[in-house]
Design a protein around this motif. Structure first.
Motif, PDB file in Angstrom:
ATOM      1  N   TRP A 173     -13.534  -7.741  -3.411  1.00 60.86           N
ATOM      2  CA  TRP A 173     -13.481  -6.285  -3.315  1.00 60.86           C
ATOM      3  C   TRP A 173     -12.201  -5.724  -3.926  1.00 60.86           C
ATOM      4  CZ3 TRP A 173     -17.802  -4.005  -2.852  1.00 60.86           C
ATOM      5  CH2 TRP A 173     -18.839  -4.594  -2.129  1.00 60.86           C
ATOM      6  N   ILE A 174     -11.103  -6.432  -3.764  1.00 61.19           N
ATOM      7  CA  ILE A 174      -9.863  -5.983  -4.409  1.00 61.19           C
ATOM      8  C   ILE A 174     -10.009  -6.041  -5.926  1.00 61.19           C
ATOM      9  CG2 ILE A 174      -7.433  -6.526  -4.770  1.00 61.19           C
ATOM     10  CD1 ILE A 174      -7.981  -5.199  -2.112  1.00 61.19           C
ATOM     11  N   PHE A 192     -11.920   4.040  -5.977  1.00 65.79           N
ATOM     12  CA  PHE A 192     -11.388   2.896  -5.230  1.00 65.79           C
ATOM     13  C   PHE A 192     -11.784   2.916  -3.765  1.00 65.79           C
ATOM     14  CE2 PHE A 192      -7.513   1.312  -7.845  1.00 65.79           C
ATOM     15  CZ  PHE A 192      -8.327   1.196  -8.955  1.00 65.79           C
ATOM     16  N   SER A 248     -14.556   0.413  -2.330  1.00 67.48           N
ATOM     17  CA  SER A 248     -14.172  -0.998  -2.460  1.00 67.48           C
ATOM     18  C   SER A 248     -13.086  -1.368  -1.460  1.00 67.48           C
ATOM     19  CB  SER A 248     -13.699  -1.292  -3.887  1.00 67.48           C
ATOM     20  OG  SER A 248     -14.756  -1.196  -4.812  1.00 67.48           O
ATOM     21  N   LEU A 249     -12.055  -0.531  -1.355  1.00 64.66           N
ATOM     22  CA  LEU A 249     -10.947  -0.831  -0.453  1.00 64.66           C
ATOM     23  C   LEU A 249     -11.376  -0.704   1.002  1.00 64.66           C
ATOM     24  CD1 LEU A 249      -7.969   0.889  -2.313  1.00 64.66           C
ATOM     25  CD2 LEU A 249      -8.766  -1.467  -2.450  1.00 64.66           C
ATOM     26  N   GLU A 286     -13.355  -3.800   1.800  1.00 63.44           N
ATOM     27  CA  GLU A 286     -12.436  -4.940   1.916  1.00 63.44           C
ATOM     28  C   GLU A 286     -11.751  -4.940   3.277  1.00 63.44           C
ATOM     29  OE1 GLU A 286      -8.845  -7.232   1.974  1.00 63.44           O
ATOM     30  OE2 GLU A 286      -8.861  -5.035   1.986  1.00 63.44           O
ATOM     31  N   ALA A 295     -11.862  -3.201  -7.557  1.00 62.65           N
ATOM     32  CA  ALA A 295     -11.024  -2.027  -7.815  1.00 62.65           C
ATOM     33  C   ALA A 295     -10.143  -2.249  -9.034  1.00 62.65           C
ATOM     34  CB  ALA A 295     -10.170  -1.715  -6.584  1.00 62.65           C
ATOM     35  N   GLU A 299       0.814  -1.206   0.000  1.00 63.47           N
ATOM     36  CA  GLU A 299       0.000   0.000   0.000  1.00 63.47           C
ATOM     37  C   GLU A 299       0.853   1.264   0.000  1.00 63.47           C
ATOM     38  OE1 GLU A 299      -3.240   0.131  -0.296  1.00 63.47           O
ATOM     39  OE2 GLU A 299      -3.420  -2.045  -0.368  1.00 63.47           O
TER      40      GLU A 299
END
Length: 466
Positions: A142-143, A91, A94-95, A98, A146, A73
């Motif tokens: 979820w990853i 993003f 979603s992130l 997650e 993105a 990250e």
């Protein structure tokens, strides 16, 4: 030194290394959950001991995977700040989901599972490991939601020079997501299963608890074989989608410089000449590319040179041809590794069900080496996915060269690349050591999981399986 090149090298190294652990977590969690389900249904302590033996390896892998994911990250803020600013509003949801839902689900119920032996009922404890497995799957979803935006941007509008989400539903129904997610999920199942099968084969070769590890091998190779078989269909489906959505990627993967004609042949081998934009020599199978692309033995596939002209007209002047030689060969390595996995998997199912495993030493000796096959296929698959999109970082919207942090120098990027590489090397050594140390135990019942009497006492492993 070119900052863009260094940034791309760092992204490639951190992503590939991190993805060594992600599919193992997803695949091992499922296979371990199946083992524990067998224990609860049959009441056979051997399945419990297998669950705990491979559960320790799962915990090691999960811990290292978390560390590598956190490090990954950092590079977005360091090396790709322009990109992060452009896609951040898309993003973000979603992130966040997650991290707050999927990862918390995994980590919470891993704790429940580890410390819940002999404290919870069998069925409640079984539910905890299945929730861990579900959490790993949700995390991948979820990853990928993105990542799919990078491949096929949907559900957004421009707010100045940034992309801003205007439809969360469009993000979740992105056609690329639903072409990609099943394929990634099945490859993860195969990765974890082949790892367990390879370890079990190693144990069988050395006659360590043959009756026990025959059972783990049979479960794992069944999961691996069925997953490898299903991968054929999800891969075919994804390739057909990409022929329409990212035709340049698939044309490069086939080293198809000119329109194929009708019907289109599949190129098995090619001597690729990127300077003259042609193949000096090639071996082809007639009709096959048409079938793979359209499910029928007729149909023409667009070539690289024509697509380059179309992209220039659509996106402006530039070179839109990705690294053809790399994509051509990683595609074939990926499919070749998958084919070998399929053969080994179905033979393993046959041998384990006919009771031939202890006698068939040649096959068992191959299986520990076969553990590397899904890692090769996964790595080649992601190289194809990411490099085939070049020169775009977000397809059609932002070029990779425009996504790099403007204020970070090449020397600073080089320092972080060396630092990350050194840290990942240490993590790799530690992981291999811990895996090897646990696998080599002959008295593997002395598990590293906490005991029921004292969660912090790691010396009373026999108590946990009693």
């Amino acid at each position: 030194m070119d900052p863009l090149l260094i940034a791309r090298l760092q992204f490639a190294s951190t992503t590939i290394f991190h993805y060594f652990f992600v599919p193992v977590s997803i695949g091992m969690a499922l296979t371990i959950a199946i083992m524990q389900t067998m224990y609860v249904i049959k009441g056979d302590d051997r399945y419990k001991r297998l669950t705990q033996f491979f559960g320790t390896l799962f915990l090691i892998n999960f811990a290292v995977g978390v560390v590598t994911g956190i490090l990954q990250e950092f590079q977005f803020g360091m090396n790709w700040s322009t990109y992060s600013r452009f896609v951040g509003d898309v993003f973000g949801p979603s992130l966040a989901i997650e991290g707050l839902l999927a990862f918390f689900l995994e980590s919470t119920f891993i704790g429940v599972w580890v410390f819940g032996w002999n404290r919870l009922s069998k069925r409640l404890h079984l539910a905890s490991v299945w929730l861990v497995s579900i959490g790993t799957i949700m995390s991948a979803f979820w990853i990928l939601s993105a990542n799919s935006f990078m491949q096929n941007p949907v559900g957004f509008e421009f707010a100045g020079d940034r992309a801003q989400m205007n439809s969360f539903g469009a993000i979740l129904t992105n056609p690329h997501l639903w072409a990609q997610f099943p394929h990634v999920l099945l490859t993860s199942f195969a990765t974890g299963a082949f790892l367990i099968a390879g370890i079990s084969a190693w144990k069988l070769i050395r006659r360590h608890d043959v009756d026990l590890f025959k059972r783990s091998f049979r479960i794992a190779i069944t999961v691996g074989a069925l997953s490898a078989f299903a991968i054929l269909f999800t891969g075919h489906w994804q390739a057909q989608y990409l022929v329409k959505s990212q035709p340049m990627k698939m044309a490069a993967a086939e080293a198809l410089w000119e329109n194929s004609g009708d019907p289109a042949p599949f190129t098995v081998f090619a001597d690729i000449n990127t300077e003259e934009k042609k193949n000096n020599f090639e071996i082809q199978i007639p009709y096959l590319l048409s079938f793979l692309s359209f499910n029928q033995f007729n149909g023409s596939v667009e070539g690289i040179n024509e697509l380059q002209e179309q992209y220039v007209e659509k996106y402006g002047p530039g070179d839109y041809i990705p690294p053809v030689t790399t994509l051509f060969w990683v595609f074939r390595i990926m499919t070749g590794a998958g084919g070998v996995m399929l053969l080994l998997g179905f033979y393993g199912m046959y041998a384990s069900r006919r009771g031939k495993l202890p006698k068939n030493n040649l096959y068992l000796k191959l299986m520990p080496f076969a553990m590397i096959l899904p890692f090769i296929a996964n790595t080649c698959g992601w190289i194809l996915t990411e490099m085939g999109r070049q020169p775009f970082v977000v397809f059609g919207l932002m070029k990779t060269e425009d996504a790099v942090s403007p204020s970070v120098t090449a020397n600073e990027m080089l320092f972080s690349l060396i630092a990350f590489t050194a840290l990942y090397s240490v993590l790799a050594i530690v992981t291999i050591y811990l895996f090897a140390r646990h696998i080599k135990k002959t008295d593997h019942f002395d598990t590293d999981l906490p005991t029921a009497s004292d969660p912090f006492d790691r010396k009373g492993g026999a108590e946990i399986v009693s």
